[in-house]
Design an enzyme around this catalytic site. Structure first.
Site, PDB file in Angstrom:
ATOM      1  N   ASN A 128       0.834  -1.212   0.000  1.00  0.00           N
ATOM      2  CA  ASN A 128       0.000   0.000   0.000  1.00  0.00           C
ATOM      3  C   ASN A 128       0.866   1.258   0.000  1.00  0.00           C
ATOM      4  O   ASN A 128       1.999   1.264   0.477  1.00  0.00           O
ATOM      5  CB  ASN A 128      -0.997   0.002   1.168  1.00  0.00           C
TER       6      ASN A 128
ATOM      7  N   GLU B 283       0.324   5.307   0.828  1.00  0.00           N
ATOM      8  CA  GLU B 283      -0.613   6.318   1.337  1.00  0.00           C
ATOM      9  C   GLU B 283      -0.231   7.719   0.872  1.00  0.00           C
ATOM     10  O   GLU B 283       0.833   7.945   0.285  1.00  0.00           O
ATOM     11  CB  GLU B 283      -0.668   6.230   2.868  1.00  0.00           C
TER      12      GLU B 283
ATOM     13  N   CYS C 251      -4.255   0.928  -2.275  1.00  0.00           N
ATOM     14  CA  CYS C 251      -4.178  -0.345  -1.554  1.00  0.00           C
ATOM     15  C   CYS C 251      -3.128  -1.250  -2.198  1.00  0.00           C
ATOM     16  O   CYS C 251      -2.785  -1.092  -3.379  1.00  0.00           O
ATOM     17  CB  CYS C 251      -5.532  -1.051  -1.564  1.00  0.00           C
TER      18      CYS C 251
ATOM     19  N   GLU D 245      -3.441  -4.295  -3.089  1.00  0.00           N
ATOM     20  CA  GLU D 245      -3.964  -5.191  -4.133  1.00  0.00           C
ATOM     21  C   GLU D 245      -3.919  -4.546  -5.512  1.00  0.00           C
ATOM     22  O   GLU D 245      -3.361  -5.136  -6.452  1.00  0.00           O
ATOM     23  CB  GLU D 245      -5.385  -5.644  -3.765  1.00  0.00           C
TER      24      GLU D 245
ATOM     25  N   CYS E 153     -10.464  -5.023   1.027  1.00  0.00           N
ATOM     26  CA  CYS E 153     -11.609  -4.122   1.152  1.00  0.00           C
ATOM     27  C   CYS E 153     -12.533  -4.296  -0.068  1.00  0.00           C
ATOM     28  O   CYS E 153     -12.168  -4.930  -1.074  1.00  0.00           O
ATOM     29  CB  CYS E 153     -11.145  -2.673   1.292  1.00  0.00           C
TER      30      CYS E 153
ATOM     31  N   CYS F 142     -11.129  -3.191  -3.435  1.00  0.00           N
ATOM     32  CA  CYS F 142     -10.125  -4.142  -3.949  1.00  0.00           C
ATOM     33  C   CYS F 142     -10.794  -5.394  -4.488  1.00  0.00           C
ATOM     34  O   CYS F 142     -10.354  -5.953  -5.508  1.00  0.00           O
ATOM     35  CB  CYS F 142      -9.137  -4.515  -2.847  1.00  0.00           C
TER      36      CYS F 142
HETATM   37  N1  THU Z   1      -5.410  -1.250   2.584  1.00  0.00           N
HETATM   38  C1  THU Z   1      -4.955  -2.094   1.607  1.00  0.00           C
HETATM   39  O1  THU Z   1      -3.805  -1.970   1.145  1.00  0.00           O
HETATM   40  N2  THU Z   1      -5.777  -3.070   1.167  1.00  0.00           N
HETATM   41  C2  THU Z   1      -7.048  -3.276   1.618  1.00  0.00           C
HETATM   42  O2  THU Z   1      -7.751  -4.124   1.100  1.00  0.00           O
HETATM   43  C3  THU Z   1      -7.545  -2.508   2.747  1.00  0.00           C
HETATM   44  C4  THU Z   1      -6.725  -1.344   3.167  1.00  0.00           C
HETATM   45  C5  THU Z   1      -4.537  -0.164   3.048  1.00  0.00           C
HETATM   46  C6  THU Z   1      -4.999   1.203   2.639  1.00  0.00           C
HETATM   47  C7  THU Z   1      -4.386   2.068   3.716  1.00  0.00           C
HETATM   48  O3  THU Z   1      -3.070   2.400   3.322  1.00  0.00           O
HETATM   49  C8  THU Z   1      -4.317   1.158   4.928  1.00  0.00           C
HETATM   50  O4  THU Z   1      -4.472  -0.169   4.442  1.00  0.00           O
HETATM   51  C9  THU Z   1      -5.389   1.427   5.966  1.00  0.00           C
HETATM   52  O5  THU Z   1      -6.645   1.436   5.407  1.00  0.00           O
END
Ligand code: THU
Length: 160
Positions: free
Chosen positions: A62, A64, A73, A75, A112, A115
């Protein structure tokens, strides 16, 4: 009137030791990918590794942003990395692991909703189920045989 029930089948392993060599190796790659995460705001690192049908392994994490909605994310980052390195090649298996720097998260964290939608389009596009291997910060591992199981009645291009 007809009532419809959708059930979800998945396998819970007590430890990665119970996995096949291929799945254990992919999970190890996902854990290594945690170091690629840029998660200064949430402290929630997600590492993913995809095994493609041609055998190649691609990983991602991920990423940010101070403007929170721009966070990417792990994925989609991994899907994009795979599409760039191996265009037109389907993902066969995806391992995802998480590490919460502020509060350890024992359970495997499922992708999530957004994703799942990204991943299910990949399944539809290539007519190839993506096996999903998940691990949190405990030994337990969940294995799902396809993403579409996690997003029943999903929206797709067939409606457009
Ligand atoms: N995140 C992912 O990388 N994949 C997911 O399916 C859920 C959330 C990341 C996004 C963000 O950087 C952190 O997790 C918290 O939400």
């Amino acid at each position: 009137m007809k009532n419809q029930t959708i059930s979800l089948n998945y396998t819970i392993y007590d430890s990665a030791d119970e996995l096949t060599d291929d799945l254990r190796k992919l999970l190890t790659e996902a854990k290594l990918a945690l170091s690629k995460a840029y998660a200064p705001y949430s402290g929630f690192q997600v590492g993913a590794a995809a095994q493609l049908v041609n055998g190649a392994i691609v990983s991602g994490a991920n990423c940010e942003n101070a403007s929170y909605p721009l966070c990417i994310c792990a994925e989609p980052a991994t899907l994009a990395a795979a599409a760039s390195a191996h265009p037109g090649v389907a993902v066969k298996t995806l391992a995802i692991t998480v590490q919460n720097l502020t509060r350890p998260v024992a359970d495997p964290a499922p992708p999530c909703g957004a994703c799942r939608q990204m991943l299910v389009e990949h399944e539809d596009r290539f007519q190839q189920p993506i096996q999903l291997v998940l691990q949190g910060q405990s030994d337990q591992v969940y294995v799902f045989e396809r993403i579409s199981d996690l997003l029943p009645l999903h929206f797709s291009g067939t409606f457009l």
